[in-house]
Every structure is written in C-alpha cells, then in structure tokens.
Scaffold this motif. Sequence first.
Motif, PDB file in Angstrom:
ATOM      1  N   TYR A 156       0.851  -1.293   0.382  1.00 20.02           N
ATOM      2  CA  TYR A 156      -0.030  -0.245  -0.062  1.00 20.02           C
ATOM      3  C   TYR A 156       0.913   1.006  -0.118  1.00 20.02           C
ATOM      4  CZ  TYR A 156      -4.581  -2.678   1.058  1.00 20.02           C
ATOM      5  OH  TYR A 156      -5.321  -3.109   0.762  1.00 20.02           O
ATOM      6  N   ASP A 157       0.430   2.382  -0.473  1.00 20.18           N
ATOM      7  CA  ASP A 157       1.189   3.660  -0.494  1.00 20.18           C
ATOM      8  C   ASP A 157       1.047   4.237  -0.032  1.00 20.18           C
ATOM      9  OD1 ASP A 157       1.751   3.075  -3.688  1.00 20.18           O
ATOM     10  OD2 ASP A 157       0.031   2.849  -3.804  1.00 20.18           O
ATOM     11  N   ALA A 158      -0.201   3.839   1.544  1.00 18.48           N
ATOM     12  CA  ALA A 158      -0.679   5.238   2.367  1.00 18.48           C
ATOM     13  C   ALA A 158      -0.623   5.020   3.094  1.00 18.48           C
ATOM     14  CB  ALA A 158      -0.312   6.587   1.992  1.00 18.48           C
ATOM     15  N   LEU A 173       5.551   4.312   5.021  1.00 12.51           N
ATOM     16  CA  LEU A 173       4.664   5.106   4.512  1.00 12.51           C
ATOM     17  C   LEU A 173       3.836   6.046   5.126  1.00 12.51           C
ATOM     18  CD1 LEU A 173       2.523   2.023   3.696  1.00 12.51           C
ATOM     19  CD2 LEU A 173       4.010   3.478   2.256  1.00 12.51           C
ATOM     20  N   PRO A 174       3.333   7.489   4.344  1.00 13.74           N
ATOM     21  CA  PRO A 174       3.081   8.805   4.994  1.00 13.74           C
ATOM     22  C   PRO A 174       1.642   7.791   5.786  1.00 13.74           C
ATOM     23  CG  PRO A 174       2.595   8.372   2.570  1.00 13.74           C
ATOM     24  CD  PRO A 174       3.277   7.490   3.179  1.00 13.74           C
ATOM     25  N   ILE A 175       1.503   9.158   7.193  1.00  9.86           N
ATOM     26  CA  ILE A 175       0.227   8.489   7.617  1.00  9.86           C
ATOM     27  C   ILE A 175      -0.533   9.413   7.948  1.00  9.86           C
ATOM     28  CG2 ILE A 175      -1.039   7.477   9.599  1.00  9.86           C
ATOM     29  CD1 ILE A 175       1.832   6.615  10.387  1.00  9.86           C
ATOM     30  N   VAL A 176      -2.021   9.817   6.841  1.00  8.57           N
ATOM     31  CA  VAL A 176      -2.668  10.641   7.849  1.00  8.57           C
ATOM     32  C   VAL A 176      -3.947  10.341   8.971  1.00  8.57           C
ATOM     33  CG1 VAL A 176      -4.590  12.555   7.020  1.00  8.57           C
ATOM     34  CG2 VAL A 176      -3.265  11.697   5.617  1.00  8.57           C
ATOM     35  N   PHE A 177      -3.571  10.560   9.887  1.00 12.31           N
ATOM     36  CA  PHE A 177      -4.395  10.727  11.295  1.00 12.31           C
ATOM     37  C   PHE A 177      -6.158  11.215  10.936  1.00 12.31           C
ATOM     38  CE2 PHE A 177      -0.548   9.385  12.604  1.00 12.31           C
ATOM     39  CZ  PHE A 177      -0.304   8.694  13.279  1.00 12.31           C
ATOM     40  N   VAL A 178      -6.871  10.451  11.409  1.00 16.76           N
ATOM     41  CA  VAL A 178      -8.384  11.493  11.401  1.00 16.76           C
ATOM     42  C   VAL A 178      -9.029  11.057  12.038  1.00 16.76           C
ATOM     43  CG1 VAL A 178      -8.911   8.887   9.459  1.00 16.76           C
ATOM     44  CG2 VAL A 178     -10.418  11.696   9.343  1.00 16.76           C
ATOM     45  N   ASN A 179     -10.063  12.384  12.030  1.00 19.14           N
ATOM     46  CA  ASN A 179     -10.382  11.902  13.755  1.00 19.14           C
ATOM     47  C   ASN A 179     -10.809  12.397  14.683  1.00 19.14           C
ATOM     48  OD1 ASN A 179     -13.448  10.554  14.922  1.00 19.14           O
ATOM     49  ND2 ASN A 179     -14.218  12.448  13.555  1.00 19.14           N
ATOM     50  N   LEU A 230       2.925  14.255  15.681  1.00 19.43           N
ATOM     51  CA  LEU A 230       3.252  15.005  13.794  1.00 19.43           C
ATOM     52  C   LEU A 230       3.872  15.935  13.403  1.00 19.43           C
ATOM     53  CD1 LEU A 230      -0.921  16.766  14.369  1.00 19.43           C
ATOM     54  CD2 LEU A 230      -0.357  13.873  13.478  1.00 19.43           C
ATOM     55  N   VAL A 231       4.373  15.269  11.940  1.00 16.01           N
ATOM     56  CA  VAL A 231       5.333  16.159  10.849  1.00 16.01           C
ATOM     57  C   VAL A 231       4.776  16.271   9.587  1.00 16.01           C
ATOM     58  CG1 VAL A 231       7.791  15.343   9.834  1.00 16.01           C
ATOM     59  CG2 VAL A 231       7.355  14.773  12.255  1.00 16.01           C
ATOM     60  N   LYS A 232       5.514  17.828   8.919  1.00 15.54           N
ATOM     61  CA  LYS A 232       4.698  17.796   7.899  1.00 15.54           C
ATOM     62  C   LYS A 232       5.240  17.269   6.564  1.00 15.54           C
ATOM     63  CE  LYS A 232       5.488  21.916   4.769  1.00 15.54           C
ATOM     64  NZ  LYS A 232       5.936  23.333   4.710  1.00 15.54           N
ATOM     65  N   ASP A 233       3.677  17.426   5.719  1.00 13.54           N
ATOM     66  CA  ASP A 233       4.172  15.408   4.997  1.00 13.54           C
ATOM     67  C   ASP A 233       4.743  14.622   4.861  1.00 13.54           C
ATOM     68  OD1 ASP A 233       3.030  18.360   3.460  1.00 13.54           O
ATOM     69  OD2 ASP A 233       4.808  19.010   2.878  1.00 13.54           O
ATOM     70  N   GLN A 234       4.223  14.422   6.325  1.00 15.46           N
ATOM     71  CA  GLN A 234       4.762  13.159   6.606  1.00 15.46           C
ATOM     72  C   GLN A 234       3.543  12.236   7.469  1.00 15.46           C
ATOM     73  OE1 GLN A 234       6.589  10.707   5.275  1.00 15.46           O
ATOM     74  NE2 GLN A 234       6.570   8.739   6.980  1.00 15.46           N
ATOM     75  N   TYR A 235       3.292  12.664   8.590  1.00 14.37           N
ATOM     76  CA  TYR A 235       1.987  12.561   9.455  1.00 14.37           C
ATOM     77  C   TYR A 235       1.469  12.949   9.722  1.00 14.37           C
ATOM     78  CZ  TYR A 235       6.382   8.934  10.033  1.00 14.37           C
ATOM     79  OH  TYR A 235       6.862   7.545   9.933  1.00 14.37           O
ATOM     80  N   ALA A 255      -3.338  12.577   1.575  1.00 19.24           N
ATOM     81  CA  ALA A 255      -2.619  11.044   1.288  1.00 19.24           C
ATOM     82  C   ALA A 255      -2.284  11.377  -0.040  1.00 19.24           C
ATOM     83  CB  ALA A 255      -3.854  10.344   1.620  1.00 19.24           C
ATOM     84  N   MET A 256      -3.112  12.128  -0.566  1.00 20.52           N
ATOM     85  CA  MET A 256      -3.202  11.739  -1.967  1.00 20.52           C
ATOM     86  C   MET A 256      -2.407  13.073  -2.221  1.00 20.52           C
ATOM     87  SD  MET A 256      -4.628   9.420  -3.589  1.00 20.52           S
ATOM     88  CE  MET A 256      -4.259   9.909  -5.574  1.00 20.52           C
ATOM     89  N   LYS A 257      -1.724  14.029  -1.987  1.00 27.03           N
ATOM     90  CA  LYS A 257      -0.629  14.585  -1.968  1.00 27.03           C
ATOM     91  C   LYS A 257       0.759  14.225  -1.154  1.00 27.03           C
ATOM     92  CE  LYS A 257      -2.440  18.985  -2.975  1.00 27.03           C
ATOM     93  NZ  LYS A 257      -1.968  20.043  -3.934  1.00 27.03           N
ATOM     94  N   LEU A 258       0.547  13.581   0.078  1.00 25.31           N
ATOM     95  CA  LEU A 258       1.814  13.052   0.236  1.00 25.31           C
ATOM     96  C   LEU A 258       2.169  12.016  -0.378  1.00 25.31           C
ATOM     97  CD1 LEU A 258       1.018  12.780   3.736  1.00 25.31           C
ATOM     98  CD2 LEU A 258       2.164  14.871   2.651  1.00 25.31           C
TER      99      LEU A 258
END
Length: 331
Positions: free
Chosen positions: A94-96, A117-123, A131-136, A292-295
């Motif tokens: 998987y990509d993200a 893999l990049p992670i977007v935490f949601v909710n 958190l890290v810009k453009d990664q987490y 996620a698509m950006k990352l």
Amino acid sequence: MNKIIKNKTKRIKSALAVCLGTALLSACGSKSASEGGDIKMLLTISKMDTYRQTLADGAKETAQAYGASLEVVDAEGIIENQVSQIQKAVSDGYDAILCGIIDVDTAVEIKASAGELPIVFVNSCPKDKDLVKDQYMFAGSSETVAGAYQAEYVLDKLASQNEINAVLIKGPAVHSATAGRTKGVKRTFAASGKTVNYVFEDNADWSAERAEELFGIFLKTGKKADCVICNNDTMALGVIEACKKAGIDPGSMLILGVDASADGCQAIQNGEMAFSVRQSGPGQGEAAVNAAMKLISGESADKMEGITEDGKYVYVPFEKVDAGNAAQYMN
C-alpha cells in the motif's frame, strides 16, 4: 526511503500530475483508472459506528474520484488489530495509511508499524509532537471549537443566570475529541465570568446506554442541572432516554451534543435536545484522502484548504445546529 518506494513515488507523481496540479477535484475524477489504479490506501477505523461510516463513505468516494483504491477496515476498538492491519498494508504494498487512531498514546507504535509510508490521522488527533509536516498529518476538526460552541449556546440561553449547574458526559478518556471538546466547554465558561458548577462529570465512551446509566445515577442525587453537555449526540440521546424513564421532560433542561446525527437532529426537532454541532464525516474523509494523495505524490500539502501554518493539520469546520436549522441536516 528505499529504491522501490522511490520508484513507485515517481510513477505515482507522474500519473497524478494532471490531477494534483489543479485545485478542482472534478478534474481528478476524469482521469482513467490506468493512470491512478495502482495507488492503494488503507483506512483503519478505530471502531465503526454511524458517524464513522459517513467518514469512510466520504473517503471512498474521494478516492474513487482520483481513480485510487481505498480499503476500509474496522479495528473494533482493539489496538492490536489496528497495528496488524497497518503492518499487513505495508507488506501488501500500500502507498499510504489513513488512521482513526484508537488511543492517541499509541501514535509512536502506529508510525513504527507503517514503516516509511505516510500517515494521515483522521478524526482522532495524536499529540502535536507525533505529527510531522508532509509525513504524519491530521485531518479532522478543531475539537475545542465544538466545545466552545456548546458553552456559548448555554451562556446565551441562560444569560440571566449568574450561576449555572452543568453536567458533563464525556467520550473515551483516550480520544482527542473528548479532551478537546471538554477543554472548549470549560475554557469558554471560565472566560464568561459566571459561576459554573460541574455537578456531575464522567466518561460514557460515546455509548448511549452508558450515558443513560450515568445520568440515571446523577438524577438519584437530587441535584439540579441547568444543562447537560455531551461530547456527542449518541450520549445526549442516552441522557434523553434517562429523563423519559424518570418521568422528566428532557426539554426542561438544555441537553447538547456534537455530530448533528440524523437521530440527534430529530431530537432537536422534537424539542428534546437543544443544540448540536455538525461535524462533517464526509468532509473529514475527503480531507484525509486529499492529504494522502498529496503525500503519495511527493508533493507538499501546505496549499490545501484548511491547512494550518505549520502544515500538520487540515481542519474541516464545525457548524452550529439548533431548532432553526436542524431539518437541513436530516438527510
């Protein structure tokens, strides 16, 4: 980053150049499956419910518009399940990762499980240090705003009172929304200059049944409550049920929730619940996939709508809901 991931990132970036180069999602929807069909994302939900289903649906619809694949899995409130789901996604190429984290204190373990893999935490939002810009990143709503809106409504409706007795029914202690919403309530009350007595406060963990039980316990104390502020609508509905079973008109006190769920809005229209705050599940799902698509493409998310200056958070606005506009949120 290893060579395989680098090559895949380059391929994805090329495939999405047209789509991600424009601000209109509709333009992305026009690309063929062959352009983005090899992009795979995982959304692991902490524990599926009606609200989180709307989030998952919004995320899937947005991924489809990109021509990408999004798998949604339910961790059922078990941290080990969530970690295993993420590890499997890594091994399956998987990509993200999109993660509705069960316990914000497990963020380090979640990141370790995701590898590179990049992670977007949601909710549910981890601590800022995780958190890290453009990664987490985090995609969701600023929870303190929801609590502030609730307190502001109470202050407006009880403007003639210098002293207010408040009951707080909270979500899980490990959830960021619980902390944020409760903080927003208390901070707004404190700034009002009024005396606010918290006559009862406990965690019902998003459960209507537990909220009903807790409020039943409170009613037996014989104390007076001017308002019952709940961290979500489901718990507010439990409070309403406790009132009915005790022969008390729910409309005799201000009962407030968050989410503006269909059932919550119906309770507002029935005069049983006073106020809610609309938290857009579809909006959060959409924002998470967009980030996620950006990352995945190797681009920065710093130009996204709702992005904070530090590039770590993408905020989806809350909306106030009362008897005047509840009907429009019913569908």
